[in-house]
Design a protein around this motif. Structure first.
Motif, PDB file in Angstrom:
ATOM      1  N   ALA A 236       0.830  -1.205   0.000  1.00 26.75           N
ATOM      2  CA  ALA A 236       0.000   0.000   0.000  1.00 26.75           C
ATOM      3  C   ALA A 236       0.863   1.253   0.000  1.00 26.75           C
ATOM      4  O   ALA A 236       0.541   2.233  -0.689  1.00 26.75           O
ATOM      5  CB  ALA A 236      -0.928   0.003   1.200  1.00 26.75           C
ATOM      6  N   GLY A 239       2.238   2.598  -3.330  1.00 28.54           N
ATOM      7  CA  GLY A 239       1.320   3.107  -4.340  1.00 28.54           C
ATOM      8  C   GLY A 239       0.540   2.052  -5.078  1.00 28.54           C
ATOM      9  O   GLY A 239       0.012   2.304  -6.154  1.00 28.54           O
TER      10      GLY A 239
ATOM     11  N   TYR B  73      -2.311   4.305  -0.675  1.00 23.70           N
ATOM     12  CA  TYR B  73      -1.697   4.099  -1.991  1.00 23.70           C
ATOM     13  C   TYR B  73      -1.934   5.288  -2.912  1.00 23.70           C
ATOM     14  O   TYR B  73      -1.102   5.605  -3.770  1.00 23.70           O
ATOM     15  CB  TYR B  73      -2.167   2.787  -2.626  1.00 23.70           C
ATOM     16  N   ASN B  76       0.532   7.946  -1.860  1.00 29.86           N
ATOM     17  CA  ASN B  76       1.845   7.555  -2.363  1.00 29.86           C
ATOM     18  C   ASN B  76       1.981   7.913  -3.835  1.00 29.86           C
ATOM     19  O   ASN B  76       3.015   8.430  -4.268  1.00 29.86           O
ATOM     20  CB  ASN B  76       2.056   6.055  -2.140  1.00 29.86           C
ATOM     21  N   GLN B  77       0.920   7.651  -4.601  1.00 33.47           N
ATOM     22  CA  GLN B  77       0.987   7.957  -6.033  1.00 33.47           C
ATOM     23  C   GLN B  77       1.076   9.467  -6.291  1.00 33.47           C
ATOM     24  O   GLN B  77       1.508   9.891  -7.355  1.00 33.47           O
ATOM     25  CB  GLN B  77      -0.212   7.358  -6.778  1.00 33.47           C
ATOM     26  N   ARG B  82       7.189   6.594   2.117  1.00 35.74           N
ATOM     27  CA  ARG B  82       7.453   6.501   3.538  1.00 35.74           C
ATOM     28  C   ARG B  82       8.380   5.337   3.880  1.00 35.74           C
ATOM     29  O   ARG B  82       8.201   4.230   3.388  1.00 35.74           O
ATOM     30  CB  ARG B  82       6.133   6.306   4.283  1.00 35.74           C
ATOM     31  N   MET B 100      11.947  -4.045  -8.140  1.00 35.62           N
ATOM     32  CA  MET B 100      11.132  -3.924  -9.351  1.00 35.62           C
ATOM     33  C   MET B 100       9.712  -3.449  -9.039  1.00 35.62           C
ATOM     34  O   MET B 100       9.082  -2.766  -9.849  1.00 35.62           O
ATOM     35  CB  MET B 100      11.069  -5.271 -10.075  1.00 35.62           C
ATOM     36  N   ILE B 101       9.221  -3.819  -7.860  1.00 32.94           N
ATOM     37  CA  ILE B 101       7.825  -3.511  -7.566  1.00 32.94           C
ATOM     38  C   ILE B 101       7.547  -2.001  -7.541  1.00 32.94           C
ATOM     39  O   ILE B 101       6.616  -1.540  -8.210  1.00 32.94           O
ATOM     40  CB  ILE B 101       7.374  -4.250  -6.295  1.00 32.94           C
ATOM     41  N   PRO B 102       8.356  -1.205  -6.820  1.00 32.06           N
ATOM     42  CA  PRO B 102       8.111   0.245  -6.921  1.00 32.06           C
ATOM     43  C   PRO B 102       8.301   0.786  -8.334  1.00 32.06           C
ATOM     44  O   PRO B 102       7.630   1.763  -8.701  1.00 32.06           O
ATOM     45  CB  PRO B 102       9.125   0.849  -5.945  1.00 32.06           C
ATOM     46  N   PHE B 104       7.437  -0.767 -11.073  1.00 34.26           N
ATOM     47  CA  PHE B 104       6.134  -1.023 -11.701  1.00 34.26           C
ATOM     48  C   PHE B 104       5.095  -0.013 -11.221  1.00 34.26           C
ATOM     49  O   PHE B 104       4.322   0.518 -12.021  1.00 34.26           O
ATOM     50  CB  PHE B 104       5.642  -2.439 -11.371  1.00 34.26           C
ATOM     51  N   ALA B 105       5.095   0.244  -9.916  1.00 35.10           N
ATOM     52  CA  ALA B 105       4.092   1.164  -9.363  1.00 35.10           C
ATOM     53  C   ALA B 105       4.243   2.551  -9.966  1.00 35.10           C
ATOM     54  O   ALA B 105       3.263   3.247 -10.215  1.00 35.10           O
ATOM     55  CB  ALA B 105       4.215   1.229  -7.836  1.00 35.10           C
ATOM     56  N   GLY B 109       1.063   2.745 -12.336  1.00 34.13           N
ATOM     57  CA  GLY B 109       0.010   3.193 -11.428  1.00 34.13           C
ATOM     58  C   GLY B 109      -0.381   2.120 -10.437  1.00 34.13           C
ATOM     59  O   GLY B 109       0.303   1.107 -10.296  1.00 34.13           O
ATOM     60  N   SER B 110      -1.517   2.329  -9.768  1.00 31.65           N
ATOM     61  CA  SER B 110      -1.839   1.496  -8.608  1.00 31.65           C
ATOM     62  C   SER B 110      -2.299   0.086  -8.980  1.00 31.65           C
ATOM     63  O   SER B 110      -2.289  -0.802  -8.144  1.00 31.65           O
ATOM     64  CB  SER B 110      -2.916   2.168  -7.767  1.00 31.65           C
ATOM     65  N   GLU B 158      14.950  -0.562   1.622  1.00 26.05           N
ATOM     66  CA  GLU B 158      13.666   0.130   1.738  1.00 26.05           C
ATOM     67  C   GLU B 158      13.774   1.565   1.240  1.00 26.05           C
ATOM     68  O   GLU B 158      12.905   2.053   0.497  1.00 26.05           O
ATOM     69  CB  GLU B 158      13.183   0.102   3.194  1.00 26.05           C
ATOM     70  N   CYS B 162      11.857   3.274  -1.994  1.00 32.15           N
ATOM     71  CA  CYS B 162      11.114   4.542  -1.976  1.00 32.15           C
ATOM     72  C   CYS B 162      11.646   5.479  -3.056  1.00 32.15           C
ATOM     73  O   CYS B 162      10.872   6.127  -3.751  1.00 32.15           O
ATOM     74  CB  CYS B 162      11.225   5.200  -0.604  1.00 32.15           C
ATOM     75  N   GLN B 165      10.617   5.163  -6.730  1.00 35.33           N
ATOM     76  CA  GLN B 165       9.331   5.753  -7.136  1.00 35.33           C
ATOM     77  C   GLN B 165       9.471   7.219  -7.488  1.00 35.33           C
ATOM     78  O   GLN B 165       8.495   7.873  -7.828  1.00 35.33           O
ATOM     79  CB  GLN B 165       8.340   5.625  -5.984  1.00 35.33           C
TER      80      GLN B 165
END
Ligand code: ATP
Ligand code: MG
Lengths: 395, 251
Positions: A236, A239, B73, B76-77, B82, B100-102, B104-105, B109-110, B158, B162, B165
C-alpha cells in the motif's frame, strides 16, 4: 520458447509427455495379475486426475500466490457443471457451447463472491467464502430447483429443446462428433491399455491451463501477488492497491474451478448440488497443501495423490483383504483383516487423514518438498562417489 | 508556500489529545527534521500525512492538493513515500524483485493486469531496478532473499525502493532506531548523498541528535502534540525552551 525459461519449459514438456502417455504409465500391472487393482489407467480415474488437477492448479493461483485461503471454491465447480448441462438441454451435446459458458458464469460468480469476501483477510476471508459456498449449495439444493433440479440433480431429458441437435448426433457429450465416453482398447501381451477420448480432451486442456498458470506465476502480476502475500503494508505504501490484484486472482482461480466443473459434466452429463458442498471445497485445499502450495507441480501431484487413494483404497474390501492374508492361520488372518478394516473401503478418509498429517508434519512444503529432498540426497551421494578421496579441510 | 502545508491539525485518541493545532510548513528540496520526546505525537503526525490516520480537524496540503480522505496508496501515487521504523520490505522476494515492484508502481500506477506479459520483456523495469540497486551499493545482493539480509541492508533497500518511485517527498520515521553505530553512519551518508543528488524533500523523525544535526536544514520541535518551535539547527541547539522540553531530558 513459448515465453518460458529453460527450467519451466522442461517442466512443461515433462508434464505433457506424462499426461499424453498416462494410459500406459498408470497401468503397470498385467490385467489378470493380483496387482491389477492398483492400476489407475482407466478412463474414469484418469479424467479425474486431469480435472481435479485443473481445479487445484487454479486454487493454487489464489492460495499459493496471495495466501488467501478460500473455503468455497466448490461453488464455482458446481456453477461450471450446471452451465454445461444447461447447454446440453438447450442446444445439443457438443461441449463447445457449455465450457466457455462455464468459465464465464463461474467468473461472474467469483467476481461477486470475491468482491464481498476480499474486504476481509485471513480467517474472516475464509469464513466468508465458506458461507457463500454453503449458501450456493443450499440455493442449488432447494431454492433454485427450477434451475438446478434440486436434489435429483440436473440432467438431460427427452423433452428438452436441444435446438441444435442433429439427426445423427451422438446422444452423449462430444466435441464436434468426438464422443467423450468412447475408448480404444489396445492389448499388448498380458496388458490392456485404454485410450479414452474424454481423458485426452481433459488432458490437453489441463496442459494448456498448466502452461497458462506458469505464465501467470512468472508474470509481473504473479510477482505482485507474491508481494501481497509477503507484505500488504509495503504494498500500500508503494502506491499499489492490493484489492484489485487479489480480486483478479480470485476470479481467475474461480474460472479454473468453473472449467473443472464444466469438464466433470463433459465426461458425465450430470450436475448435482453435492458438487458444491463444503467437503468438496475442503478437498481442493487438501490437494494443494498436500502437493505443495505455491509450487507449480504441487497441486497437480496433490490432486493425483488424493484421487488415486480415493479410488483405489475405497475399492479394497474385506474379501480382498482375506485373499491377501489367506496364507496366515485363520484366527490371525481375521485379526489382521480386523485391524486394517477401518482404513479401507469407506474408511479411506482415515488413511488420507493420517497421510495428510504425516506430510504436513514432516514435509511442510508438501510432496514437492519430498521430491526435492530425494533429488538433493541423490545428488549428494553422487557427488560423494565422484570425489572418493575427499579430505576434510583443516581449520 | 512549502511543498507540504499542515494547518491546524488535531487528532484525539479517546481522552488523549495526541495532536493539537499542528501547523507545519516544509519547504521544497530541504531536509526537515521533526524531533520531540516520546509520545509527543511525531508518528501520529506522520500517519496523518500518509493517510493511515484521518485527523479530526485541520488540513494537509501536498503540492497544493489535499491529502485528507485519500487512501495510503493514492497519497503515495501523489509523490509521498514513507520509510518505516522497522523496515517494511517484501521479505519473501528477492532483492531485485523488491526493487522492481516500486518501478512497476511508478510506471503503471496502482493497478495493472499484466498477467501474461513476460518479465523478460519488462526491460525498462529491470534496468531501472538494477541501476537503483547500484546506487544503493547493493548490486551484488540482487538475487538474495530480502528477508535474510541484515537490518542495515533492509533499511538501505527500503530507502532505495522509496527512491525508485521518484517521490517528491520522502518521510522517514526513526530510520536509525535500533541500529548499530556503523549502520547509523552509513544511513546518514546515504541520506546526505540522496539530498545532494536528487530533487527531493525529506522529512525525518529522529531521536538521535547526531543524525538530526548532520542532516537537517530546519527542525520542528514537537511536545505534547503541539509544535514548540521551528528553526535552524544552530538556533534550536541554543533555544532555552527546547533544552527544557526536550534536549535537557535526553542530552
Ligand atoms: N492508535 C492509537 N490509539 C490510541 N492512542 C495512540 C495511538 N497511536 C498513538 N497513540 C498515543 O498518542 C500519543 C502520541 O503517540 P506517537 O506514537 O505519535 O508518539 P511519538 O512522538 O511517535 O513517540 P515515540 O518517540 O515514542 O515514537 C502517545 O501517547 C500514544 O500512546
Ligand atoms: Mg514514533
Amino acid at each position: 520458447m513459448l515465453g518460458l525459461n529453460k527450467k519451466d519449459m522442461t517442466l512443461l514438456i515433462v508434464v505433457t509427455i506424462l499426461t499424453l502417455s498416462a494410459p500406459f504409465i498408470l497401468n503397470p500391472f498385467p490385467t489378470d495379475s493380483a496387482m491389477a487393482q492398483f492400476n489407475a489407467g482407466y478412463p474414469d480415474l484418469m479424467q479425474r486426475f486431469a480435472i481435479f488437477g485443473i481445479f487445484a492448479i487454479g486454487f493454487n493461483l489464489l492460495f499459493g500466490l496471495t495466501g488467501y485461503l478460500s473455503f468455497g471454491h466448490a461453488a464455482f465447480l458446481g456453477v461450471g457443471s450446471y452451465s454445461v448441462v444447461w447447454m446440453y438441454k438447450l442446444l445439443d451435446y457438443n461441449v463447445i457451447w457449455g465450457l466457455p459458458l462455464a468459465i464465464v458464469t463461474s467468473g461472474i460468480f467469483a467476481l461477486l463472491i470475491g468482491f464481498v469476501s476480499m474486504r476481509r483477510s485471513g480467517i474472516y476471508f475464509s469464513i466468508l467464502t465458506l458461507a457463500f459456498a454453503q449458501m450456493s449449495f443450499n440455493l442449488a439444493y432447494s431454492v433454485l430447483t427450477p434451475i438446478t433440479n434440486g436434489e435429483t440433480g440436473l440432467q438431460v431429458y427427452n423433452n428438452d429443446p436441444q435446438v441444435l441437435m442433429g439427426a445423427n448426433e451422438a446422444s452423449s457429450p462430444h466435441l464436434f462428433g468426438l464422443v467423450m465416453n468412447s475408448s480404444a482398447k489396445v492389448g499388448v501381451g498380458a496388458w490392456e491399455f485404454t485410450f479414452n477420448n474424454g481423458y485426452y480432451f481433459c488432458g490437453v486442456i489441463a496442459i494448456l491451463v498448466f502452461y497458462l498458470s506458469i505464465r501467470i506465476f512468472r508474470s509481473p502480476f504473479g510477482m505482485m501477488l507474491r508481494a501481497i502475500k509477503s507484505n500488504q503494508t509495503r504494498m500500500a505504501y508503494t502506491g499499489l492497491n492490493p484489492r484489485p490484484y487479489t480480486l483478479a486472482a480470485f476470479v481467475i482461480s474461480g474460472m479454473y474451478a468453473g472449467l473443472a466443473g464444466g469438464l466433470l459434466a463433459s465426461m458425465d452429463p450430470l450436475a448435482g448440488a453435492e458438487r458444491m458442498q463444503w467437503t468438496a471445497s475442503g478437498e481442493v485445499v487438501l490437494m494443494t497443501i498436500l502437493g505443495g502450495a505455491g509450487t507449480l507441480m504441487g497441486p497437480v501431484l496433490g490432486a493425483g495423490f488424493i484421487k488415486y487413494f480415493e479410488n483405489i483404497f475405497s475399492k479394497i474390501n474385506d474379501t480382498v483383504l482375506h485373499n491377501w492374508f489367506a496364507f496366515l492361520p485363520d484366527g490371525l488372518e481375521d485379526f489382521v483383516v480386523f485391524l486394517i478394516h477401518p482404513f479401507i473401503g469407506k474408511g479411506w478418509h482415515l488413511t488420507l487423514g493420517i497421510l495428510f498429517m504425516l506430510v504436513v508434519t514432516f514435509l511442510p512444503g508438501g510432496l514437492v518438498e519430498g521430491g526435492q529432498r530425494i533429488a538433493a540426497m541423490i545428488k549428494r551421494t553422487k557427488e560423494d562417489e565422484d570425489t572418493p578421496a575427499k579430505t576434510e579441510p583443516a581449520e | 508556500m512549502g511543498i507540504l502545508e499542515v494547518k491546524d491539525v488535531g487528532k484525539r485518541f479517546g481522552g488523549l489529545q495526541a495532536l493539537g493545532d499542528v501547523n507545519l510548513s516544509v519547504a521544497e528540496n530541504t531536509v526537515h527534521a521533526i524531533i520531540g520526546p516520546n509520545g509527543a505525537g511525531k508518528s501520529t503526525l506522520l500517519n496523518v500525512l500518509v493517510g493511515k490516520l484521518i485527523p479530526d480537524t485541520g488540513s494537509v496540503m501536498f503540492d497544493g492538493q489535499s491529502v485528507l480522505g485519500r487512501k495510503p496508496y493514492e497519497i503515495n501515487q501523489m509523490g509521498i513515500s514513507r520509510v518505516f521504523q522497522t523496515p517494511e520490505i517484501f521479505i519473501d522476494l528477492s532483492v531485485l524483485e523488491n526493487m522492481m515492484i516500486p518501478c512497476f508502481a511508478k510506471r503503471d500506477g496502482s493497478f495493472r493486469m499484466h498477467a501474461i506479459e513476460n518479465m523478460h520483456d519488462e526491460k525498462d523495469i529491470v534496468e531501472k531496478a538494477e541501476s537503483m540497486l547500484e546506487d544503493m551499493n547493493m548490486a551484488d545482493k540482487r538475487e538474495m532473499h530480502a528477508g535474510s539480509m541484515s537490518r542495515g541492508d533492509k533499511r538501505r533497500l527500503e530507502i532505495g525502493m522509496c527512491l525508485a518511485q521518484e517521490p517528491r517527498l520522502l518521510l522517514l520515521d526513526e530510520p536509525t532506531a535500533g541500529m548499530a553505530r556503523a549502520d547509523t553512519n552509513n544511513t546518514i551518508d546515504l541520506l546526505k548523498q540522496i539530498k545532494d543528488e536528487r530533487d527531493i524533500t525529506i522529512a525525518i523523525i529522529e531521536h538521535d541528535m547526531h543524525v538530526v544535526f548532520s542532516l537537517a536544514e530546519r527542525i520542528t520541535v514537537l511536545a505534547q502534540g503541539t509544535p514548540l518551535v521551528e528553526d535552524t539547527p544552530e538556533n534550536i541547539k541554543g533555544h532555552p525552551k527546547v533544552r527544557e522540553a526536550y534536549l535537557g531530558e535526553s542530552a
